[in-house]
Design a protein around this motif. Structure first.
Motif, PDB file in Angstrom:
ATOM      1  N   ASP A 226     -11.889   7.080  -2.758  1.00 33.35           N
ATOM      2  CA  ASP A 226     -11.027   6.869  -3.929  1.00 33.35           C
ATOM      3  C   ASP A 226      -9.538   6.923  -3.604  1.00 33.35           C
ATOM      4  OD1 ASP A 226     -13.319   6.679  -5.605  1.00 33.35           O
ATOM      5  OD2 ASP A 226     -13.404   8.865  -5.707  1.00 33.35           O
ATOM      6  N   HIS A 227      -9.175   6.612  -2.374  1.00 30.51           N
ATOM      7  CA  HIS A 227      -7.775   6.521  -1.980  1.00 30.51           C
ATOM      8  C   HIS A 227      -7.534   5.168  -1.315  1.00 30.51           C
ATOM      9  CE1 HIS A 227      -8.004  10.855  -2.622  1.00 30.51           C
ATOM     10  NE2 HIS A 227      -6.678  10.883  -2.636  1.00 30.51           N
ATOM     11  N   ASP A 228      -6.301   4.701  -1.395  1.00 33.45           N
ATOM     12  CA  ASP A 228      -5.948   3.393  -0.838  1.00 33.45           C
ATOM     13  C   ASP A 228      -5.360   3.463   0.553  1.00 33.45           C
ATOM     14  OD1 ASP A 228      -6.551   1.860  -3.292  1.00 33.45           O
ATOM     15  OD2 ASP A 228      -4.851   2.975  -4.117  1.00 33.45           O
ATOM     16  N   VAL A 229      -4.529   4.464   0.787  1.00 33.31           N
ATOM     17  CA  VAL A 229      -3.776   4.499   2.037  1.00 33.31           C
ATOM     18  C   VAL A 229      -3.625   5.941   2.514  1.00 33.31           C
ATOM     19  CG1 VAL A 229      -1.584   4.510   0.757  1.00 33.31           C
ATOM     20  CG2 VAL A 229      -1.596   3.807   3.153  1.00 33.31           C
ATOM     21  N   ASP A 230      -3.761   6.133   3.824  1.00 29.27           N
ATOM     22  CA  ASP A 230      -3.465   7.418   4.449  1.00 29.27           C
ATOM     23  C   ASP A 230      -2.014   7.395   4.916  1.00 29.27           C
ATOM     24  OD1 ASP A 230      -6.045   8.247   4.044  1.00 29.27           O
ATOM     25  OD2 ASP A 230      -6.699   7.946   6.122  1.00 29.27           O
ATOM     26  N   TYR A 231      -1.292   8.443   4.595  1.00 29.12           N
ATOM     27  CA  TYR A 231       0.152   8.536   4.855  1.00 29.12           C
ATOM     28  C   TYR A 231       0.420   9.773   5.698  1.00 29.12           C
ATOM     29  CZ  TYR A 231       4.799  10.347   3.291  1.00 29.12           C
ATOM     30  OH  TYR A 231       6.054  10.909   3.212  1.00 29.12           O
ATOM     31  N   LEU A 232       0.942   9.560   6.907  1.00 30.31           N
ATOM     32  CA  LEU A 232       1.279  10.655   7.806  1.00 30.31           C
ATOM     33  C   LEU A 232       2.775  10.603   8.080  1.00 30.31           C
ATOM     34  CD1 LEU A 232      -0.031  12.963   9.500  1.00 30.31           C
ATOM     35  CD2 LEU A 232      -0.059  11.354  11.421  1.00 30.31           C
ATOM     36  N   PHE A 233       3.447  11.739   7.926  1.00 30.73           N
ATOM     37  CA  PHE A 233       4.907  11.810   8.043  1.00 30.73           C
ATOM     38  C   PHE A 233       5.319  12.630   9.255  1.00 30.73           C
ATOM     39  CE2 PHE A 233       8.661  14.510   7.149  1.00 30.73           C
ATOM     40  CZ  PHE A 233       9.622  13.517   7.257  1.00 30.73           C
TER      41      PHE A 233
ATOM     42  N   PRO B 223       0.847   0.883  20.024  1.00 30.46           N
ATOM     43  CA  PRO B 223       0.125   0.890  21.295  1.00 30.46           C
ATOM     44  C   PRO B 223      -1.076   1.832  21.220  1.00 30.46           C
ATOM     45  CG  PRO B 223       2.481   1.013  21.689  1.00 30.46           C
ATOM     46  CD  PRO B 223       2.287   1.157  20.202  1.00 30.46           C
ATOM     47  N   LEU B 224      -2.151   1.472  21.890  1.00 34.00           N
ATOM     48  CA  LEU B 224      -3.401   2.220  21.765  1.00 34.00           C
ATOM     49  C   LEU B 224      -3.236   3.718  21.985  1.00 34.00           C
ATOM     50  CD1 LEU B 224      -6.355   1.677  21.109  1.00 34.00           C
ATOM     51  CD2 LEU B 224      -6.789   1.466  23.578  1.00 34.00           C
ATOM     52  N   PRO B 225      -2.468   4.173  23.009  1.00 34.35           N
ATOM     53  CA  PRO B 225      -2.330   5.630  23.189  1.00 34.35           C
ATOM     54  C   PRO B 225      -1.666   6.323  22.004  1.00 34.35           C
ATOM     55  CG  PRO B 225      -1.634   4.453  25.167  1.00 34.35           C
ATOM     56  CD  PRO B 225      -1.778   3.424  24.078  1.00 34.35           C
ATOM     57  N   ALA B 226      -0.885   5.577  21.222  1.00 39.02           N
ATOM     58  CA  ALA B 226      -0.157   6.177  20.099  1.00 39.02           C
ATOM     59  C   ALA B 226      -0.925   6.085  18.789  1.00 39.02           C
ATOM     60  CB  ALA B 226       1.207   5.519  19.941  1.00 39.02           C
ATOM     61  N   GLN B 227      -2.114   5.510  18.824  1.00 41.07           N
ATOM     62  CA  GLN B 227      -2.899   5.419  17.596  1.00 41.07           C
ATOM     63  C   GLN B 227      -3.609   6.731  17.264  1.00 41.07           C
ATOM     64  OE1 GLN B 227      -5.362   1.885  17.418  1.00 41.07           O
ATOM     65  NE2 GLN B 227      -3.702   0.579  18.189  1.00 41.07           N
ATOM     66  N   GLN B 228      -3.510   7.690  18.167  1.00 43.81           N
ATOM     67  CA  GLN B 228      -4.038   9.031  17.963  1.00 43.81           C
ATOM     68  C   GLN B 228      -2.899  10.030  18.105  1.00 43.81           C
ATOM     69  OE1 GLN B 228      -7.187   9.562  17.054  1.00 43.81           O
ATOM     70  NE2 GLN B 228      -7.638   7.360  17.208  1.00 43.81           N
ATOM     71  N   PRO B 229      -3.002  11.194  17.447  1.00 51.37           N
ATOM     72  CA  PRO B 229      -1.953  12.217  17.615  1.00 51.37           C
ATOM     73  C   PRO B 229      -1.821  12.621  19.077  1.00 51.37           C
ATOM     74  CG  PRO B 229      -3.439  12.764  15.800  1.00 51.37           C
ATOM     75  CD  PRO B 229      -4.066  11.616  16.516  1.00 51.37           C
TER      76      PRO B 229
ATOM     77  N   ALA C 142       9.827   9.207  10.487  1.00 53.93           N
ATOM     78  CA  ALA C 142       8.856   8.166  10.815  1.00 53.93           C
ATOM     79  C   ALA C 142       7.622   8.340   9.950  1.00 53.93           C
ATOM     80  CB  ALA C 142       8.481   8.228  12.291  1.00 53.93           C
ATOM     81  N   VAL C 143       7.004   7.213   9.587  1.00 51.89           N
ATOM     82  CA  VAL C 143       5.826   7.223   8.731  1.00 51.89           C
ATOM     83  C   VAL C 143       4.749   6.353   9.372  1.00 51.89           C
ATOM     84  CG1 VAL C 143       4.892   6.469   6.499  1.00 51.89           C
ATOM     85  CG2 VAL C 143       7.086   7.683   6.601  1.00 51.89           C
ATOM     86  N   LEU C 144       3.520   6.854   9.371  1.00 54.14           N
ATOM     87  CA  LEU C 144       2.376   6.103   9.862  1.00 54.14           C
ATOM     88  C   LEU C 144       1.422   5.872   8.697  1.00 54.14           C
ATOM     89  CD1 LEU C 144       3.614   7.389  12.476  1.00 54.14           C
ATOM     90  CD2 LEU C 144       1.301   7.402  13.399  1.00 54.14           C
ATOM     91  N   LEU C 145       1.072   4.606   8.460  1.00 52.32           N
ATOM     92  CA  LEU C 145       0.168   4.243   7.369  1.00 52.32           C
ATOM     93  C   LEU C 145      -1.077   3.582   7.924  1.00 52.32           C
ATOM     94  CD1 LEU C 145       2.616   2.710   4.706  1.00 52.32           C
ATOM     95  CD2 LEU C 145       1.931   5.099   5.011  1.00 52.32           C
ATOM     96  N   ALA C 146      -2.188   3.762   7.201  1.00 51.19           N
ATOM     97  CA  ALA C 146      -3.446   3.113   7.551  1.00 51.19           C
ATOM     98  C   ALA C 146      -4.321   3.044   6.310  1.00 51.19           C
ATOM     99  CB  ALA C 146      -4.165   3.883   8.666  1.00 51.19           C
ATOM    100  N   ARG C 147      -5.286   2.145   6.316  1.00 54.60           N
ATOM    101  CA  ARG C 147      -6.246   2.122   5.218  1.00 54.60           C
ATOM    102  C   ARG C 147      -6.907   3.487   5.138  1.00 54.60           C
ATOM    103  NH1 ARG C 147      -7.063  -2.882   3.132  1.00 54.60           N
ATOM    104  NH2 ARG C 147      -6.452  -4.655   4.451  1.00 54.60           N
TER     105      ARG C 147
END
Length: 398
Positions: free
Chosen positions: A84-91, A33-39, A74-79
């Motif tokens: 020089d990186h493929d994916v951003d990984y937030l834990f 959901p849009l509100p959760a796409q940001q910290p 929980a893990v959040l992934l994004a391009r």
């Protein structure tokens, strides 16, 4: 009888994965959901409700969590937004009994699942994925600002999840995922904080508890290493030996809080209660024979040392991946408690015994301009998709 209107549940696309000895719910950030796409509070609320927290019963019955720190993740992934990186990984480490998500550190076990999950989510350019072989996925670990390189096995153009790689703490074999944690030491703003006090061994004074030799290290995850003997332990303990002892857990938490203060991670002891994920507290002992939680016999000659670590206030059933990085890094530096427990001297890899069995981790350290530098730490894990589709949470939970 009157009927009160309640909002319906909403669906969020997700993948439920095992990575190493942990499990977590993986989200693609644009699917949230849009509100959760940001910290912020909305994101935390959705993750808490997804896992089933806070649960005063400690079971997470009404969510995807499995009532342990290893499975409340929980893990959040994004391009990736990084060159020089493929994916951003937030834990996010989701507390079980409190409404709290800790974003202060990485999960090394779930790091093994990030590459396979990114491929499953379509975040990797198909041209980069071989028909057979290894797909190199460059991961930006956003919690700590570090690079992880995963070698994901591919068969017939798809992620190979089944295999014969065995990992103690995991019931079934699977395909091996090789991980390289690049520059794992946290250099900090002053440019040299792998050992935040500047010493490889400190004296940690804990009023009302005691004074302990300690190695305080920022590598993989901030970790406090103590000698098992100084705590009255042998290093052969299993979860049942410690987790049922409330007095022992309180004592260990007090030590952890004072270690966090000495490492400069908190400014007041009271802050430790809201910083449960970091630092970790671990204790080490020389190699010895013991019986692992599975009943497997671990022989003294098969390991270099014994390590037990606590996560979220409980003795971990195996070993956190990030703590394994800290173990490998500390073992490579002569004079640390980890290095001494392993027999001392120069080491580029160690195999250590943990409650579920053994694990090998490698790291190469060198002195550079008077401080210790570690280029990378290496270990292997496995990962597997358990379920994919959508999770549902009440529409008014955020």
């Amino acid at each position: 009888m009157t009927t009160q209107n309640h909002p319906p549940q909403i669906k969020i696309r997700a993948i439920y994965m095992r990575g190493g000895t942990s499990k977590g719910v993986f989200f693609h950030v644009p699917d949230m959901p849009l509100p959760a796409q940001q910290p912020g509070a909305a994101r935390d609320a959705i993750l808490l409700r997804t896992l089933g927290s806070p649960d005063p019963y400690g079971k997470q019955i009404d969510g995807m969590g499995n009532a342990s720190s290893s499975t409340s993740k929980a893990v959040l992934l994004a391009r990736s937004t990084q060159p020089d990186h493929d994916v951003d990984y937030l834990f996010g480490q989701v507390a079980i009994d409190r409404p709290f998500v800790d974003w202060t550190g990485n999960c090394g076990n779930l790091s093994a699942a990030v590459g396979p999950c990114a491929i499953a989510m379509g975040l990797i350019d198909p041209a980069r994925i071989p028909q057979d072989g290894l797909c190199t996925v460059r991961i930006w670990q956003a919690n700590i600002g570090k690079t992880i390189i995963a070698q994901v096995p591919i068969s017939n153009g798809q992620v190979q999840e089944t295999g014969d790689f065995e990992l103690d703490g995991v019931s079934f074999p699977a395909a091996e995922v090789q991980l390289a944690f690049m520059d794992p030491a946290d250099e900090g703003e002053d440019g040299g904080a792998m050992f935040p006090t500047g010493q490889v061994v400190d004296q940690l004074d804990v009023p009302g508890v005691g004074s302990f030799a300690a190695t305080l290290i920022n590598a993989g995850i901030p970790t406090i290493f103590l000698n098992a003997q100084d705590l009255g332990y042998s290093g052969r303990e299993l979860q049942g030996d410690i987790n049922g002892d409330a007095q022992a857990l309180a004592r260990l938490e007090t030590i952890r809080a004072h270690g966090a203060l000495k490492m400069g991670l908190i400014q007041d002891l009271r802050e430790a209660a809201s910083r449960q994920h970091t630092p970790k507290l671990a204790f080490v002992a020389p190699s010895a024979s013991y019986t692992a939680s599975s009943g497997k016999a671990v022989e003294a000659q098969d390991v270099d040392l014994l390590v037990r670590a606590l996560s979220m206030g409980q003795l971990h059933h195996a070993m956190m991946g990030t703590a394994a990085v800290a173990i490998g890094t500390a073992a490579a530096v002569p004079g640390t408690l980890v290095n001494l427990a392993a027999g001392g001297g120069e080491r580029s890899a160690v195999r250590f015994g943990h409650p579920s069995g053994t694990l090998r981790v490698g790291a190469e350290a060198r002195l550079q301009d008077g401080r210790w530098v570690v280029a990378k730490a290496l270990m292997s894990r496995s990962a597997r998709i358990l379920m994919e589709g959508t999770v549902r949470v009440p529409g008014d939970c955020f």
